[in-house]
Write a protein that holds these residues in place. Structure first.
Motif, PDB file in Angstrom:
ATOM      1  N   GLN A  52       0.843  -1.196   0.000  1.00  0.00           N
ATOM      2  CA  GLN A  52       0.000   0.000   0.000  1.00  0.00           C
ATOM      3  C   GLN A  52       0.872   1.237   0.000  1.00  0.00           C
ATOM      4  O   GLN A  52       0.942   1.947   0.990  1.00  0.00           O
ATOM      5  N   HIS A  53       1.554   1.490  -1.107  1.00  0.00           N
ATOM      6  CA  HIS A  53       2.375   2.692  -1.193  1.00  0.00           C
ATOM      7  C   HIS A  53       1.889   3.499  -2.374  1.00  0.00           C
ATOM      8  O   HIS A  53       2.010   3.070  -3.509  1.00  0.00           O
ATOM      9  N   LEU A  59      -5.117   6.908  -0.401  1.00  0.00           N
ATOM     10  CA  LEU A  59      -4.786   5.730   0.390  1.00  0.00           C
ATOM     11  C   LEU A  59      -6.024   5.096   1.010  1.00  0.00           C
ATOM     12  O   LEU A  59      -6.200   3.883   0.990  1.00  0.00           O
TER      13      LEU A  59
ATOM     14  N   ARG B 185      -0.624  -0.548  12.480  1.00  0.00           N
ATOM     15  CA  ARG B 185      -0.435  -0.052  11.116  1.00  0.00           C
ATOM     16  C   ARG B 185       0.522   1.117  11.189  1.00  0.00           C
ATOM     17  O   ARG B 185       0.313   2.046  11.968  1.00  0.00           O
ATOM     18  N   SER B 187       1.909   4.183   9.266  1.00  0.00           N
ATOM     19  CA  SER B 187       1.513   4.980   8.120  1.00  0.00           C
ATOM     20  C   SER B 187       2.535   6.080   7.919  1.00  0.00           C
ATOM     21  O   SER B 187       2.725   6.920   8.794  1.00  0.00           O
ATOM     22  N   GLU B 227       1.672  -3.591   9.645  1.00  0.00           N
ATOM     23  CA  GLU B 227       1.209  -3.396   8.277  1.00  0.00           C
ATOM     24  C   GLU B 227       1.663  -1.991   7.891  1.00  0.00           C
ATOM     25  O   GLU B 227       1.367  -1.025   8.585  1.00  0.00           O
ATOM     26  N   ILE B 228       2.365  -1.910   6.786  1.00  0.00           N
ATOM     27  CA  ILE B 228       3.012  -0.641   6.444  1.00  0.00           C
ATOM     28  C   ILE B 228       2.302  -0.042   5.242  1.00  0.00           C
ATOM     29  O   ILE B 228       1.992  -0.737   4.281  1.00  0.00           O
TER      30      ILE B 228
END
Lengths: 489, 524
Positions: A52-53, A59, B185, B187, B227-228
């Motif tokens: 997820q980038h 996002l 997570r 972020s 989770e990144i």
């Protein structure tokens, strides 16, 4: 861990392939209104993956789509009635009043698809501040013929889910999170023109979100009424563009209105539309539209070839009928697919289906090519999808009988006396060949009057029964235990 | 009493078909039905309240005084060690009594020979380095210089390594460290205040995370799942105006003081959070101020510019401010430029997750020279595991005690089978933690106990009956039970009065009879 390096570099290269394009098309309509159509397209370059980038892609939306396995998503929030005759085919075909959500979910079986559908609509309700969580079992259908995926779906089994909420309102609380999904937000670029005061007082306005295979398209379409014949961006929308969106690969404003004078001069002309490229414009950007004396220039958009009109017949509360009129304006036979969704408590009698052409009293079942019918199974709704062959230049009438059930008093929605909104019928003009697109025409929302009980009856019944019980008991008890005494005369 | 043959209506007699005994029987039979129906009504309207194991729950005070066993081996490779095991043990015991906040949760056992087949043993070694610094060799050996380190200093260093939290700073630490959660997570956001003036369109985030943060994250995966995610924001205005500090004629900067850092995060306009799941999020923000607000420096509490130009928001995340000279639209923040920024992120991540720093004056010499080896020593990981285990055990026991107190206090709170099963399972997990063979198993048992206790406490089934007011019950029961109950009670009272009156009359008659008989006898 060495395998991660090429993956990461690949990911970095993919991130560089994201691009964002924005476009605004303003069309002068024949009745003096101006149609504004904003499109904001973010291209990922690849399908959503677990990494997820993102840079340009939002996002929050990417995560929601990824977690719930939505390979294709279409959401529309509209208010107002689109006039097909005056305004032609809408640039965004989903113009049903209220909220409409349909998606192809990647799932191996129906249970998993239903779970993901629940999660997806609740997550989208959170993202867009709309009550999409109430698109529950009573409103969700799986139409077999009308909604095909626009692009090839990725590998894996997919299931379609479609639901409508006709009573949903659109307002600023939906527009604000919508704008937050854009890279430039409301500070720069064409999104700065989205003024909620003007937008939500337009006769028709709608927001839509489309996601297909790595491409996210956010669109706003609205029909504005200009205050004067000669208008500018400032007088029409009460906003001007302060700065260009520098992260956009292309930022184009185009006018479709032959014969008008535009000031400043547009940079290019493409297909009769005069275009401005905002990357090379001076800011604050302002355009004035002037009509030459005694002429009103407008652009007549093409209307769809078939028009749809649907009415409820019958005056009784428990029974009635639906009358559907389809008009084919083309000079050739057109195949259309008609989608009707009715809630489970409105029973449709399929044997009463009658099709007639123009004023011909004969029944023309031969015009019905194929029929897909999913009977209601509480709480799932009825799905009726006939494919009709409309003769050229004709008006085809379809009728069928309905009966409205008397539900249990706990099953009624809040404000039961208002009735139930029947979702708009969706007419899909099936393309003659595979190259042309199918166009969709939406009908109006109808209000089905439900036979409602007196909701205070349970309390009345309880009290009356208990009172009678008490009275009967005390009478019997008194008689069998009373003491009789003889008094002298 | 009845006389069917001679019925004299003038006498105030009973009616022939009426029997007092019959009436009593009728009333008694009505009452018998009512009394038999009461248990049935009670059973059908009662709420399932299964009994909870309250005795086990009230015996949970041991979580407050739990001691972790720590095995320490004193290795005697360099000949005679200056300190013997007995002395070390005595000093540690004295310290435990004096400083129970730090040493209270540890049960240190000193061994002289190497314990084979045990992987979680720490060792204390001595070297003859006259310079004096203490080293952590490899992963688990504390090597102190025999020349300069005295016994109290050795015990101090051991205390800081084994239990770094129990100090006066613990309260501040406790509020900065994020609450334990099995999944986090992370972020990462590149926040450009205004990308049209100065800003970056993209950054090599995946490569930087892999290079700078992966080693630590891999080691921390024993505790949490990560989770990144990352994204870039292009227009992120500040909600306030920072203070301008003019240093000289043509040089000045914008200052972010303590108050400004508290209101720095503009949640209204910055899209930072997402609604995909319920896991807690740690945000790491790289802020690039626009050309109007550059350069921007973060001020320390003393008023000088901080070296790292970064600050932490407790339990939420960390922010680094970066002032590039100038940027072009094609610029990408590459991994080399991100090195100091990610070093700061690394420190912030460690602070937010509660990873203890190495004590002052100790240096870490890794076991091998391979790059990207584990940066955290086993001392630090073990201390973190112990702290989190204690936190989980305490939160689990608090939740369980609250459940029992709540159920006892609120009479109509239902307790169903799943709540009881969760409570039992949480208690079993806490017992497993106490009897665990090693630290990792104790940690996982404590984590399961905390999750289960929290699930039992927040079980939605328990809330169903809370909002059932008593007035509704009375409103439903009164129209039936009042007209039924009143005649029953009144008839019983009447019967009792009648029986008493008859008995009184009977007695009077008997006395009159007796008096008459006596009078007759006297006459005779």
């Amino acid at each position: 861990m060495k395998w991660l390096i090429p993956v990461c570099l690949f990911g970095a290269a993919c991130a560089a392939a994201e691009r964002f394009d924005e476009r605004l098309v303003l069309t002068a309509l024949p009745d003096g209104n101006v149609l504004g159509h904003w499109t904001f397209t973010t291209t990922l370059g690849h399908d959503l993956s677990h990494a997820q980038h993102y840079t340009l892609f939002p996002l929050g939306l990417g995560q929601t789509l990824n977690v719930h396995g939505a390979s294709e998503l279409h959401l529309a929030l509209n208010a107002g009635q689109w006039d097909y005759k005056l305004w032609g085919s809408p640039p965004e075909p989903s113009v049903a009043s209220g909220a409409e959500l349909w998606t192809w979910i990647r799932a191996s079986n129906t249970t998993q698809a239903d779970e993901r559908w629940v999660g997806l609509r609740n997550a989208l309700a959170g993202v867009f501040c709309a009550s999409l969580g109430s698109l529950d079992d009573q409103r969700t259908t799986t139409p077999a013929l009308s909604f095909k995926p626009s692009v090839q779906l990725p590998l894996g089994k997919h299931q379609l889910r479609h639901a409508t909420l006709p009573a949903e309102h659109v307002c600023t609380e939906n527009l604000t999170p919508f704008i937050k999904l854009l890279p430039c937000k409301a500070s720069a670029g064409l999104a700065a023109l989205l003024n909620p005061h003007v937008l939500f007082s337009a006769p028709f306005h709608g927001l839509s979100v489309h996601y297909t295979h790595g491409v996210l398209k956010l669109a706003v379409q609205a029909v504005f009424t200009p205050p004067r014949q000669d208008w500018s961006l400032n007088t029409l929308l009460d906003r001007s563009i302060a700065a260009a969106c520098t992260v956009a690969s292309s930022s184009i404003l185009s006018f479709v209105a032959a014969g008008t004078q535009l000031d400043p001069q547009p940079s290019t002309e493409v297909n009769g539309a005069l275009q401005y490229d905002l990357a090379s414009a001076t800011f604050p950007f302002e355009v004035t539209v002037r009509h030459p004396v005694n002429t009103i220039s407008s652009h007549r958009r093409t209307s769809p070839s078939v028009s749809l009109r649907r009415t409820m017949t019958g005056s009784a509360q428990y029974a009635g009928g639906l009358l559907v009129q389809l008009e084919n304006a083309r000079n050739e036979t057109v195949r259309v697919s008609y989608l009707e969704t009715l809630p489970w408590f409105v029973t449709l009698y399929l044997h009463t289906l009658e099709i007639r052409v123009n004023d011909d009293p004969r029944r023309r079942i031969d015009l019905l090519e194929r029929l897909s019918y999913v009977p209601p199974r509480a709480p799932a709704p009825t799905t009726l999808e006939p494919i009709l062959r409309l003769p050229p230049l004709s008006r085809v009438t379809m009728r069928f009988q309905l009966e409205r059930a008397f539900m249990l008093y706990t099953q009624f929605p809040p404000d039961a006396q208002r009735g139930w909104d029947l979702p708009p019928a969706i007419l899909t003009v099936l393309p003659a060949s595979t190259s042309t697109h199918s166009e969709r025409v939406y009908g109006k929302t109808l209000l089905a009057d439900l036979p409602t009980p007196d909701f205070s009856m349970p309390y009345n019944v309880a009290l009356m029964t208990l009172m009678l019980c008490g009275y009967w008991f005390s009478e019997v008890f008194r008689i069998i235990t009373r003491k009789f005494v003889v008094e002298p005369a | 009493m009845s006389d069917s043959a001679t019925f004299d209506p003038t006498k105030r007699a009973e009616v022939f078909f009426q029997k007092d005994l019959l009436r009593v029987k009728i009333i008694a039979s009505y009452w018998a039905v009512v009394l038999c129906a009461i248990p049935l009504w009670w059973y059908t309207t009662s709420i399932t309240r299964l009994p909870l194991p309250t005795s086990r729950v009230s015996a949970l005070e041991w979580t407050d005084s739990f001691k972790f066993p720590v095995d320490l081996v004193v290795s005697r490779t360099a000949g005679d060690a200056p300190v013997s095991e007995a002395e070390l043990e005595r000093t540690i015991q004295r310290r435990t009594q004096l400083d129970s906040a730090r040493w209270g949760a540890l049960d240190v056992r000193i061994h002289s020979n190497n314990l084979q087949n045990r992987s979680d043993v720490f060792s204390l070694a001595f070297n003859s380095n006259p310079a004096g610094a203490a080293h952590i060799l490899g992963d688990d050996t504390l090597s102190v210089s025999s020349a300069t380190y005295t016994l109290p200093q050795i015990v101090d260093t051991l205390g800081e390594l084994l239990s770094p939290y129990a100090s006066l700073k613990h309260e501040a630490d406790g509020q900065r460290v994020a609450k334990y959660s099995p999944k986090y997570r992370l972020s990462f956001t590149l926040l450009n205040e205004d990308v049209s003036s100065i800003g970056y369109r993209s950054w090599e985030i995946e490569q930087s995370i892999y290079q700078y943060l992966e080693p630590t994250l891999n080691q921390l995966r024993a505790l949490h799942d990560f989770e990144i995610e990352s994204h870039v924001q292009f227009y992120a205005p500040l909600a306030f105006q920072p203070e301008r500090v003019q240093v000289s004629q043509n040089h000045g900067y914008w200052a972010l003081g303590q108050e400004e850092t508290a209101i720095f995060v503009n949640s209204a306009e910055w899209t930072l959070s997402s609604s995909a799941s319920n896991d807690p999020v740690l945000h790491f923000i790289l802020f690039i101020p626009s050309s109007q607000h550059r350069p921007m420096h973060v001020m320390t509490a003393q008023g000088s510019a901080a070296n790292s130009n970064a600050f932490i928001i407790p339990q939420w995340g960390g922010i680094v401010v970066y002032n590039p000279e100038r940027t072009t639209p094609q610029d990408v923040l590459d991994t080399r430029t991100l090195l100091p920024i990610f070093r700061t992120f690394h420190t912030q991540l460690q602070l937010l997750l509660g990873v203890p720093p190495a004590p002052k004056g100790t240096y870490h010499i890794p076991a091998s020279n391979i790059p990207r080896t584990a940066p955290l020593t086993r001392w630090q990981l073990a201390a973190l595991l112990r702290a989190r285990t204690l936190e989980n055990a305490r939160s689990a026991s608090e939740a369980l005690r609250s459940i029992v107190a709540l159920v006892a206090q609120i009479g109509h709170l239902p307790v169903k089978e799943d709540v009881r099963a969760l409570v039992r399972a949480a208690l079993d997990d806490l017992d497993a933690m106490r009897d665990a063979a090693d630290l990792h198993r104790a940690f996982s048992s404590a984590r399961d106990a905390a999750t289960r206790a929290s699930a039992a406490f927040f079980d939605p089934g328990m809330l169903a009956m809370l909002y059932f007011p008593a007035e509704h019950t009375y409103a439903v029961y009164t129209p039936l039970f009042a007209p039924v109950g009143v005649p029953l009670i009144v008839s019983v009272i009447r019967e009792i009065k009648r029986i008493r009156k008859e008995r009184a009359e009977e007695r009077k008659r008997k006395e009159k009879g007796k008096a008459r008989m006596e009078g007759e006898r006297r006459e005779e």
